[in-house]
Design an enzyme around this catalytic site. Sequence first.
Site, PDB file in Angstrom:
ATOM      1  N   LYS A 206      32.647  31.815  25.201  1.00 32.54           N
ATOM      2  CA  LYS A 206      32.440  30.409  25.297  1.00 32.54           C
ATOM      3  C   LYS A 206      31.088  30.071  25.600  1.00 32.54           C
ATOM      4  O   LYS A 206      30.243  29.452  25.276  1.00 32.54           O
ATOM      5  CB  LYS A 206      33.520  29.793  26.234  1.00 32.54           C
ATOM      6  CG  LYS A 206      33.396  28.155  26.239  1.00 32.54           C
ATOM      7  CD  LYS A 206      34.439  27.486  27.257  1.00 32.54           C
ATOM      8  CE  LYS A 206      34.138  26.131  27.297  1.00 32.54           C
ATOM      9  NZ  LYS A 206      34.836  25.537  28.205  1.00 32.54           N
ATOM     10  N   GLU A 212      30.353  40.881  31.419  1.00 31.98           N
ATOM     11  CA  GLU A 212      31.189  42.004  30.787  1.00 31.98           C
ATOM     12  C   GLU A 212      30.924  41.992  29.255  1.00 31.98           C
ATOM     13  O   GLU A 212      30.686  42.744  28.545  1.00 31.98           O
ATOM     14  CB  GLU A 212      32.594  41.780  30.986  1.00 31.98           C
ATOM     15  CG  GLU A 212      33.104  42.164  32.558  1.00 31.98           C
ATOM     16  CD  GLU A 212      33.178  40.577  33.396  1.00 31.98           C
ATOM     17  OE1 GLU A 212      32.328  39.915  33.139  1.00 31.98           O
ATOM     18  OE2 GLU A 212      34.198  40.641  34.075  1.00 31.98           O
ATOM     19  N   GLY A 268      38.778  28.141  28.315  1.00 31.37           N
ATOM     20  CA  GLY A 268      38.983  29.562  27.827  1.00 31.37           C
ATOM     21  C   GLY A 268      40.287  29.804  27.684  1.00 31.37           C
ATOM     22  O   GLY A 268      40.608  30.280  26.667  1.00 31.37           O
ATOM     23  N   ARG A 269      41.286  29.663  28.474  1.00 29.51           N
ATOM     24  CA  ARG A 269      42.522  30.146  28.341  1.00 29.51           C
ATOM     25  C   ARG A 269      43.480  29.426  27.436  1.00 29.51           C
ATOM     26  O   ARG A 269      44.693  29.725  27.140  1.00 29.51           O
ATOM     27  CB  ARG A 269      43.257  30.078  29.989  1.00 29.51           C
ATOM     28  CG  ARG A 269      43.183  28.962  30.552  1.00 29.51           C
ATOM     29  CD  ARG A 269      43.479  28.899  32.031  1.00 29.51           C
ATOM     30  NE  ARG A 269      43.229  27.977  33.005  1.00 29.51           N
ATOM     31  CZ  ARG A 269      42.058  27.709  33.553  1.00 29.51           C
ATOM     32  NH1 ARG A 269      41.184  28.444  33.126  1.00 29.51           N
ATOM     33  NH2 ARG A 269      42.086  26.753  34.484  1.00 29.51           N
ATOM     34  N   GLU A 354      45.478  31.472  36.378  1.00 28.22           N
ATOM     35  CA  GLU A 354      43.915  30.633  36.339  1.00 28.22           C
ATOM     36  C   GLU A 354      43.979  29.085  36.402  1.00 28.22           C
ATOM     37  O   GLU A 354      43.373  28.545  36.927  1.00 28.22           O
ATOM     38  CB  GLU A 354      43.170  31.070  35.326  1.00 28.22           C
ATOM     39  CG  GLU A 354      41.719  31.077  35.488  1.00 28.22           C
ATOM     40  CD  GLU A 354      40.924  32.133  34.446  1.00 28.22           C
ATOM     41  OE1 GLU A 354      40.624  33.182  34.643  1.00 28.22           O
ATOM     42  OE2 GLU A 354      40.623  31.334  33.186  1.00 28.22           O
ATOM     43  N   HIS A 385      64.246  50.266  33.172  1.00 28.41           N
ATOM     44  CA  HIS A 385      63.973  51.625  33.797  1.00 28.41           C
ATOM     45  C   HIS A 385      62.972  51.843  34.842  1.00 28.41           C
ATOM     46  O   HIS A 385      62.483  53.009  35.037  1.00 28.41           O
ATOM     47  CB  HIS A 385      64.196  52.948  32.726  1.00 28.41           C
ATOM     48  CG  HIS A 385      65.197  52.571  31.845  1.00 28.41           C
ATOM     49  ND1 HIS A 385      66.514  53.300  32.175  1.00 28.41           N
ATOM     50  CD2 HIS A 385      65.362  51.949  30.701  1.00 28.41           C
ATOM     51  CE1 HIS A 385      67.339  52.946  31.073  1.00 28.41           C
ATOM     52  NE2 HIS A 385      66.680  52.229  30.391  1.00 28.41           N
ATOM     53  N   LYS A 496      32.273  35.546  39.546  1.00 26.83           N
ATOM     54  CA  LYS A 496      31.042  35.904  38.519  1.00 26.83           C
ATOM     55  C   LYS A 496      29.718  35.753  39.068  1.00 26.83           C
ATOM     56  O   LYS A 496      28.817  36.623  38.950  1.00 26.83           O
ATOM     57  CB  LYS A 496      31.011  34.904  37.486  1.00 26.83           C
ATOM     58  CG  LYS A 496      32.210  35.161  36.581  1.00 26.83           C
ATOM     59  CD  LYS A 496      32.147  33.923  35.423  1.00 26.83           C
ATOM     60  CE  LYS A 496      33.242  34.220  34.286  1.00 26.83           C
ATOM     61  NZ  LYS A 496      33.108  33.238  33.542  1.00 26.83           N
TER      62      LYS A 496
HETATM   63  O1  F6P Z   1      37.964  34.368  33.631  1.00 24.42           O
HETATM   64  C1  F6P Z   1      37.052  33.321  33.938  1.00 24.42           C
HETATM   65  C2  F6P Z   1      36.773  32.587  32.592  1.00 24.42           C
HETATM   66  O2  F6P Z   1      35.759  31.622  32.867  1.00 24.42           O
HETATM   67  C3  F6P Z   1      37.981  32.330  31.590  1.00 24.42           C
HETATM   68  O3  F6P Z   1      38.336  31.024  31.781  1.00 24.42           O
HETATM   69  C4  F6P Z   1      37.247  32.679  30.391  1.00 24.42           C
HETATM   70  O4  F6P Z   1      38.176  32.715  29.314  1.00 24.42           O
HETATM   71  C5  F6P Z   1      36.302  33.944  30.574  1.00 24.42           C
HETATM   72  O5  F6P Z   1      35.969  33.501  31.933  1.00 24.42           O
HETATM   73  C6  F6P Z   1      35.606  34.237  29.534  1.00 24.42           C
HETATM   74  O6  F6P Z   1      34.439  33.345  29.455  1.00 24.42           O
HETATM   75  P1  F6P Z   1      33.428  33.285  28.115  1.00 24.42           P
HETATM   76  O7  F6P Z   1      34.327  32.854  27.280  1.00 24.42           O
HETATM   77  O8  F6P Z   1      32.398  32.172  28.654  1.00 24.42           O
HETATM   78  O9  F6P Z   1      32.692  34.636  28.119  1.00 24.42           O
END
Ligand code: F6P
Length: 546
Positions: A206, A212, A268-269, A354, A385, A496
């Site tokens: 987003k 990452e 995001g979620r 979250e 199990h 972050k």
């Molecule tokens: O985990 C925190 C967050 O901000 C989420 O809400 C989001 O889905 C994720 O990081 C990834 O963010 P981006 O899509 O901006 O890389």
Amino acid sequence: MYKLDQSVTWQKLEKLAVSTGADRIADYFAADPMRFERMSLRLEGLFLDYSKNRISDAVFAALLQLAEHSPLHQRRAQMFSGDIINVTEDRPVLHTALRNRGGQPVIVNGEDVMPGIEAGLEKLRLFSEQVRNGKWLGYTGKPIRNIVNIGIGGSDLGPNMVCRALLNYQHPELGFHFISNVDGQHIKKVLKRLDPETTLFIVSTKTFSTQETLLNANSAKRWFLEKSGASETDVGHHFVAVSTNKAAAMAFGIRPDCIFEFWAWVGGRYSLWSSIGLPIALSIGYDRFIELLEGAHAMDQHFQSAPLQRNMPVILALIGIWYINFLGAETQAIIPYDQAMHQFPSFLQQLDMESNGKSVDMEGNPVSYATGPIVWGETGSNGQHAFFQLLHQGTRFVPIDFIATLRPDEETADHHFALLTNMLAQANAFMNGDAGEGKQEFASSPGNRPSNVLLLDELSPHSLGALIALYEHKVFVQGAIWNINSFDQWGVELGKRLASEISSNIERESSEYDVSTQGLMALVKQHMDEVKPKTGRDTKRDGTVS
Ligand code: F6P
């Protein structure tokens, strides 16, 4: 002012917890042969049985009152109409507009967002059809065979979970891979099996600023250029982006026509319904993707119009509130008896934790009651199990949601029968236990452990869409009653920011950190410095190629 735990209804529920909290669920059934009939609901290919809960009629009535007197009605109307309900980020929350299949306008800042959404879907359709039909060609003229989604959190968990759940609908000649972890072993393992000439990468972020994802995207680009011998201009055939940050995606080298945009008002979620769902459309096809949206839209309509006492998301939310706030439950187990749904608990972890992992209310005051539960789970029958022992006989109180699909796969119908009967047996055992049958203490299970059972007629795009929206709205209802903002995530933002600061500060042995962090930073630096001469690269990168 709204003070949840000072309300008369809250106090009534506290008293009911004392007087009925230890009631036996089995006794409720004995007293009322219609309990299953009354406490079950069918909707959009989903069947919910919530009769096996430690909930008397008086408790249910009081919970409904709690919802009636909460900001729920107002906030639900505000969400659907595009008001700014994510106040700390100053945004509306409009994932419901993304799946608004009814054609009604949704006005934000005086502008209807629906034409933009339709245009985004059309772009998704054209691109996904080209790739699926073998018309989108790699730089050597070969069709795409493997698709790699690079993203994390909401830019990974939603599309990843849906693609796996709908594996039966997947294009037979396309392979799908998801790279999320910053751990280089993740990308290494995936790329090992791929051919750059026929691989398409989706950089899904987003913000286009997540460390990452940028590290993984840069490593993928480097792998593509090194392994293929292709040139920078060929990158355009193999990398597309899904982002709200077009400028950053272009700076990465993605062609403007290969950037699938969406909007800041998609959390995001909650984003799998947007272009973040591109891997889903590629996997199951555009028409099926629309069926997923339609399933969610049907749940949205139910959520908006059904009376609270027959409203599926509201019922699930209120049951959760009863256990969390009045009977002391700390966790919520999600147990899909369906191997295709194995990622569903992880998806729900982000969605719920979250969203409702908050301890300050909408006015910025600390809350004086528990909020979101720890969500966890694993597929049945595997879980039986592993950890079910604790659920049967341990000291913890863990409400469970069982989820299963009724329609068997014809080739493995015998397995399916065993799967479903196992689930029924577990739900029954949790409720009834087997104490008092002349057993020794150590061998007896006390029972009276509650569960919901959610049955899908079949695991189709439509029913899955409805199921996901059901949980989204459950989380929303709980957040509204707890009067918290379910749509920000400042705790995650802190992590972050610190990761970025530490990676910049590691060289200069900064004393601004506590002694433990400094000591650990020194150890990391020492080991990274050791490999630097071997790789010839600066290993302390923050997502940029150096
Ligand atoms: O985990 C925190 C967050 O901000 C989420 O809400 C989001 O889905 C994720 O990081 C990834 O963010 P981006 O899509 O901006 O890389």
